[in-house]
Scaffold this motif. Structure first.
Motif, mmCIF file in Angstrom:
data_model
loop_
_atom_site.group_PDB
_atom_site.id
_atom_site.type_symbol
_atom_site.label_atom_id
_atom_site.label_comp_id
_atom_site.label_asym_id
_atom_site.label_seq_id
_atom_site.Cartn_x
_atom_site.Cartn_y
_atom_site.Cartn_z
ATOM 1 N N ARG A 96 34.362 38.680 35.751
ATOM 2 C CA ARG A 96 35.682 38.757 34.491
ATOM 3 C C ARG A 96 36.334 39.850 34.882
ATOM 4 O O ARG A 96 37.465 40.169 34.576
ATOM 5 N N SER A 133 40.356 39.302 34.924
ATOM 6 C CA SER A 133 41.107 39.833 33.950
ATOM 7 C C SER A 133 42.379 40.689 34.322
ATOM 8 O O SER A 133 43.312 40.630 33.630
ATOM 9 N N LEU A 178 33.506 27.769 29.031
ATOM 10 C CA LEU A 178 34.693 27.942 27.712
ATOM 11 C C LEU A 178 35.677 27.162 28.390
ATOM 12 O O LEU A 178 36.116 26.779 29.507
ATOM 13 N N ASP A 194 39.836 29.446 25.688
ATOM 14 C CA ASP A 194 38.901 30.405 25.375
ATOM 15 C C ASP A 194 38.852 31.644 26.402
ATOM 16 O O ASP A 194 38.579 32.631 26.064
ATOM 17 N N PHE A 195 38.829 31.167 27.703
ATOM 18 C CA PHE A 195 38.604 31.978 29.059
ATOM 19 C C PHE A 195 39.610 32.959 28.803
ATOM 20 O O PHE A 195 39.570 34.156 29.125
ATOM 21 N N THR A 234 41.461 34.121 26.364
ATOM 22 C CA THR A 234 41.097 34.875 25.107
ATOM 23 C C THR A 234 40.242 35.797 25.619
ATOM 24 O O THR A 234 40.275 37.159 25.217
ATOM 25 N N GLU A 235 39.061 35.726 26.417
ATOM 26 C CA GLU A 235 38.050 36.447 26.666
ATOM 27 C C GLU A 235 38.584 37.444 27.774
ATOM 28 O O GLU A 235 38.321 38.839 27.591
ATOM 29 N N CYS A 236 39.680 37.003 28.591
ATOM 30 C CA CYS A 236 40.067 37.906 29.494
ATOM 31 C C CYS A 236 40.909 39.078 29.012
ATOM 32 O O CYS A 236 41.045 40.323 29.177
ATOM 33 N N LYS A 251 40.680 40.062 25.655
ATOM 34 C CA LYS A 251 39.920 41.169 25.009
ATOM 35 C C LYS A 251 39.204 42.231 26.179
ATOM 36 O O LYS A 251 38.910 43.109 25.743
ATOM 37 N N ILE A 252 38.928 41.527 27.345
ATOM 38 C CA ILE A 252 38.409 42.605 28.308
ATOM 39 C C ILE A 252 39.672 43.607 28.759
ATOM 40 O O ILE A 252 39.266 44.731 28.656
ATOM 41 N N ALA A 284 34.448 44.970 31.224
ATOM 42 C CA ALA A 284 33.898 43.559 30.879
ATOM 43 C C ALA A 284 32.346 43.737 30.882
ATOM 44 O O ALA A 284 31.841 44.674 31.309
ATOM 45 N N GLU A 341 28.366 41.293 30.064
ATOM 46 C CA GLU A 341 27.845 39.971 29.759
ATOM 47 C C GLU A 341 26.359 40.536 29.602
ATOM 48 O O GLU A 341 25.825 41.280 30.110
#
Length: 271
Positions: A141, A145, A164, A168-169, A171-173, A175-176, A182, A184
């Motif tokens: 990730r 990202s 995801l 959504d993925f 959005t996760e990237c 945030k990273i 990253a 998990e």
């Protein structure tokens, strides 16, 4: 010297796609490079089959494929980067009595190039030579990202999506990128937690990720977590400068946060 126009034009197309950083239509490629449109379509078809370009039908454009990124990233496996990076993950892993890894992206997976287990740390499956789905690991990730969106989508589409949707993925990237690292927990390996940051090359693309993995049961506080992230970021920044020649003011949003003392670690990077 024998000249092979088709090979030369294929390389010109790859150089164009990598330099502009966004997908291009066949007509735009023709206009930019002066290659006949019929030849452009033929070359793109061959390059798509080989994995060097990826078509985006809904936009009628082409972006770089996984094979092109993997080829560009091969330098990451060379010994100097692993040798220099090893000390950073070793020192940081010992802070949390865990393991340190260096990993790079290979298609939709991350390949672990180096693994260090600090004294007393439990054995995990993230040993050198192991491959795991990039989207399900902190290492993967962190790298994804820092990729252009089209390449990140290629990795997402081909590999496991970690449950995801693409939105959504994304959005996760994001945030990273905003956090500068990253994380998990219990996803790639049950019972373990990982923190990871990317190392950028001279094109400011992710070459490898520096990662620390430790038991989930080791409930570290925010201060200790911040210390781990800061150590990894400083290591990534120094590697970018020493191996790839990035200046002290250069870097992506990841490196910029470290070098300029911004983001969640503002004011804590320069004691």
């Amino acid at each position: 010297m024998v000249q092979v126009p088709a090979v030369r034009n294929a390389l010109r197309i790859l150089n164009l796609l990598s330099s502009v950083g966004v997908p291009l239509s066949a007509s735009r490629i023709t206009a930019e490079l002066g290659i006949p449109r019929s030849s452009v379509y033929h070359l793109l078809t061959e390059m798509e089959e080989a994995g060097y370009v990826m078509p985006l039908p809904e936009e009628k454009t082409y972006g770089l494929g996984i094979a092109a990124y993997s080829l560009a990233n091969v330098y990451a496996t060379q010994q100097p980067l692993v040798n220099l990076g090893a000390k950073y993950v070793r020192n940081t892993a010992e802070v949390v009595a865990g393991c340190g890894q260096i990993a790079r992206l290979v298609g939709p997976e991350v390949l672990y190039l180096y693994d260090y287990r600090s004294p007393g740390a439990p054995v995990s499956s993230l040993a050198a030579g192991a491959r795991l789905s990039a989207a399900r690991t902190a290492s993967g990730r962190a790298i994804i990202s820092a990729l252009p969106e089209t390449e990140a989508r290629s990795v997402y589409t081909i590999g496991e999506s970690a449950g995801l949707s693409w939105r959504d993925f994304q959005t996760e990237c994001q945030k990273i990128r905003e956090a500068g690292f990253a994380e998990e927990i219990d996803e790639s390996v049950r019972g373990f937690r990982s923190l990871s940051v990317p190392v950028l090359d001279h094109l400011q693309r992710p070459a490898v990720a520096l990662t620390v993995t430790f038991l989930t049961s080791r409930d570290i506080g925010e201060k200790e977590k911040e210390m781990v992230v800061t150590c990894l970021q400083r290591g990534a920044t120094e590697l970018s400068q020493r191996i790839f020649g990035l200046g002290a003011k250069q870097g992506s949003s990841f490196m910029g946060r470290v070098l300029n003392g911004a983001g969640p670690l503002r004011g804590k990077l320069n004691p």
